[in-house]
Design a protein around this motif. Sequence first.
Motif, PDB file in Angstrom:
ATOM      1  N   GLU A 197       1.790 -41.099 -22.981  1.00 13.11           N
ATOM      2  CA  GLU A 197       2.018 -42.354 -23.720  1.00 13.11           C
ATOM      3  C   GLU A 197       3.498 -42.737 -23.679  1.00 13.11           C
ATOM      4  O   GLU A 197       3.875 -43.831 -24.067  1.00 13.11           O
ATOM      5  CB  GLU A 197       1.572 -42.171 -25.174  1.00 13.11           C
ATOM      6  N   THR A 198       4.336 -41.802 -23.262  1.00 12.00           N
ATOM      7  CA  THR A 198       5.768 -42.081 -23.142  1.00 12.00           C
ATOM      8  C   THR A 198       6.142 -42.024 -21.665  1.00 12.00           C
ATOM      9  O   THR A 198       5.402 -41.482 -20.855  1.00 12.00           O
ATOM     10  CB  THR A 198       6.592 -41.026 -23.916  1.00 12.00           C
ATOM     11  N   ALA A 199       7.300 -42.599 -21.330  1.00 12.25           N
ATOM     12  CA  ALA A 199       7.751 -42.578 -19.932  1.00 12.25           C
ATOM     13  C   ALA A 199       7.874 -41.125 -19.479  1.00 12.25           C
ATOM     14  O   ALA A 199       8.498 -40.305 -20.147  1.00 12.25           O
ATOM     15  CB  ALA A 199       9.102 -43.283 -19.810  1.00 12.25           C
ATOM     16  N   VAL A 200       7.227 -40.804 -18.357  1.00 10.20           N
ATOM     17  CA  VAL A 200       7.224 -39.422 -17.882  1.00 10.20           C
ATOM     18  C   VAL A 200       8.594 -39.070 -17.296  1.00 10.20           C
ATOM     19  O   VAL A 200       9.149 -39.826 -16.513  1.00 10.20           O
ATOM     20  CB  VAL A 200       6.128 -39.212 -16.820  1.00 10.20           C
ATOM     21  N   ILE A 201       9.117 -37.925 -17.753  1.00  5.95           N
ATOM     22  CA  ILE A 201      10.335 -37.397 -17.136  1.00  5.95           C
ATOM     23  C   ILE A 201       9.884 -36.577 -15.944  1.00  5.95           C
ATOM     24  O   ILE A 201       9.123 -35.627 -16.092  1.00  5.95           O
ATOM     25  CB  ILE A 201      11.104 -36.503 -18.127  1.00  5.95           C
ATOM     26  N   ASP A 202      10.290 -36.977 -14.753  1.00  3.43           N
ATOM     27  CA  ASP A 202       9.887 -36.190 -13.585  1.00  3.43           C
ATOM     28  C   ASP A 202      11.120 -35.767 -12.804  1.00  3.43           C
ATOM     29  O   ASP A 202      12.222 -36.269 -13.015  1.00  3.43           O
ATOM     30  CB  ASP A 202       8.909 -36.960 -12.692  1.00  3.43           C
ATOM     31  N   THR A 203      10.955 -34.791 -11.947  1.00  3.66           N
ATOM     32  CA  THR A 203      12.046 -34.307 -11.102  1.00  3.66           C
ATOM     33  C   THR A 203      11.554 -34.259  -9.663  1.00  3.66           C
ATOM     34  O   THR A 203      11.591 -33.234  -9.015  1.00  3.66           O
ATOM     35  CB  THR A 203      12.533 -32.912 -11.553  1.00  3.66           C
ATOM     36  N   ASP A 204      11.075 -35.420  -9.187  1.00  5.18           N
ATOM     37  CA  ASP A 204      10.580 -35.519  -7.820  1.00  5.18           C
ATOM     38  C   ASP A 204      11.726 -35.676  -6.837  1.00  5.18           C
ATOM     39  O   ASP A 204      12.680 -36.400  -7.115  1.00  5.18           O
ATOM     40  CB  ASP A 204       9.696 -36.768  -7.670  1.00  5.18           C
ATOM     41  N   VAL A 205      11.615 -35.030  -5.713  1.00 10.66           N
ATOM     42  CA  VAL A 205      12.538 -35.291  -4.598  1.00 10.66           C
ATOM     43  C   VAL A 205      11.704 -35.429  -3.333  1.00 10.66           C
ATOM     44  O   VAL A 205      10.537 -35.045  -3.300  1.00 10.66           O
ATOM     45  CB  VAL A 205      13.585 -34.162  -4.408  1.00 10.66           C
ATOM     46  N   ALA A 206      12.336 -35.981  -2.290  1.00 11.18           N
ATOM     47  CA  ALA A 206      11.654 -36.088  -1.000  1.00 11.18           C
ATOM     48  C   ALA A 206      11.556 -34.697  -0.385  1.00 11.18           C
ATOM     49  O   ALA A 206      12.546 -33.977  -0.349  1.00 11.18           O
ATOM     50  CB  ALA A 206      12.435 -37.021  -0.081  1.00 11.18           C
ATOM     51  N   PRO A 207      10.374 -34.290   0.071  1.00 11.35           N
ATOM     52  CA  PRO A 207      10.256 -32.968   0.691  1.00 11.35           C
ATOM     53  C   PRO A 207      10.939 -32.950   2.063  1.00 11.35           C
ATOM     54  O   PRO A 207      10.956 -33.949   2.764  1.00 11.35           O
ATOM     55  CB  PRO A 207       8.751 -32.760   0.827  1.00 11.35           C
ATOM     56  N   SER A 208      11.494 -31.793   2.421  1.00  9.66           N
ATOM     57  CA  SER A 208      12.161 -31.689   3.719  1.00  9.66           C
ATOM     58  C   SER A 208      11.225 -31.116   4.777  1.00  9.66           C
ATOM     59  O   SER A 208      11.578 -30.990   5.922  1.00  9.66           O
ATOM     60  CB  SER A 208      13.420 -30.835   3.607  1.00  9.66           C
TER      61      SER A 208
END
Lengths: 178, 124
Positions: free
Chosen positions: A26-37
């Motif tokens: 219900e709240t903005a998701v904190i994510d730690t996505d990066v582009a995979p190498s």
Amino acid sequence: MRGPLKLVVSGPVGAGKTTFIRALSETAVIDTDVAPSEDIGKDSTTVAFDYGTLHLDGLPLHLYGTPGQDRFDFMWDILCEGALGLVMLVAGDRPQDFPRARGIFEFVTSRHAVPFIVGVTRQDLPRVWEPEDVADYFRLPYAHVVGLNATDPMDGARTLTRLLELVEPQGHSEERAV
Amino acid sequence: MTSTMSKQEVLSSTLAALRANLPELKGVLVATADGLPMAQSMNAGTDANRVAAMAATALGLGKRIGDTVGNGVLTEMSVSGTDGQVFFYAAGRGVLAVVAPAGMNLGLLLMEARDAAANIATVL
């Protein structure tokens, strides 16, 4: 009064962990996505955790999603600290990932005695493992395995409800012990 | 200089220079933003694969913390203990980790490490 319940969402790469949390929060998701190498079949991967919050039947829940790749196993351990439940997601169309899911599951449960549910994602696909078959594969009781589509908040809520049904009896006994 | 060198050569020479300029360091490493080691010079007894994954985690988390408090673009993140410090630098699409013992000349370390990170960023 009880504080929010901490639940962890884990599983191999591409199981739908980040999607599951985004669909439910219900709240903005904190994510730690990066582009995979390297080629992992998608264009982003979690390196620390995803975090979202929601209420289920008035109960505040905090969801922590783990990275899926084995080199981040230290995060599985850190995030499961103090967790009251574990949602283990596996992609129902990727049985080749089941051993990896078992590896994560054994890593976590050997360190943290946490109630769990296995969610078999991608149930919208025509050719996909049924939850019962996955339960047989992991030798788990059928009550511990549900099918879902991680993009569907109703499915997600149903999965968490089932997990909470499994958590509650233990939650009460822990409270009495304290 | 860098235009004629391969990525690997730039990474290796940058780490070698950092080690030579700061011999007290316990290790230096460059990893991808998703935690795979690309070049490293770590003292024996430290698992470079693990440090690479943790560097990516630290940077990913540091970015979100920075976003939350309005820090702008993340440049570095550090972890300090009684016996040493680790600095993680954003370096293009990668991350530079510098592992230092306690009591080092931090002014020199920060200057050298930032230069190294900028150098690495030119090829990543």
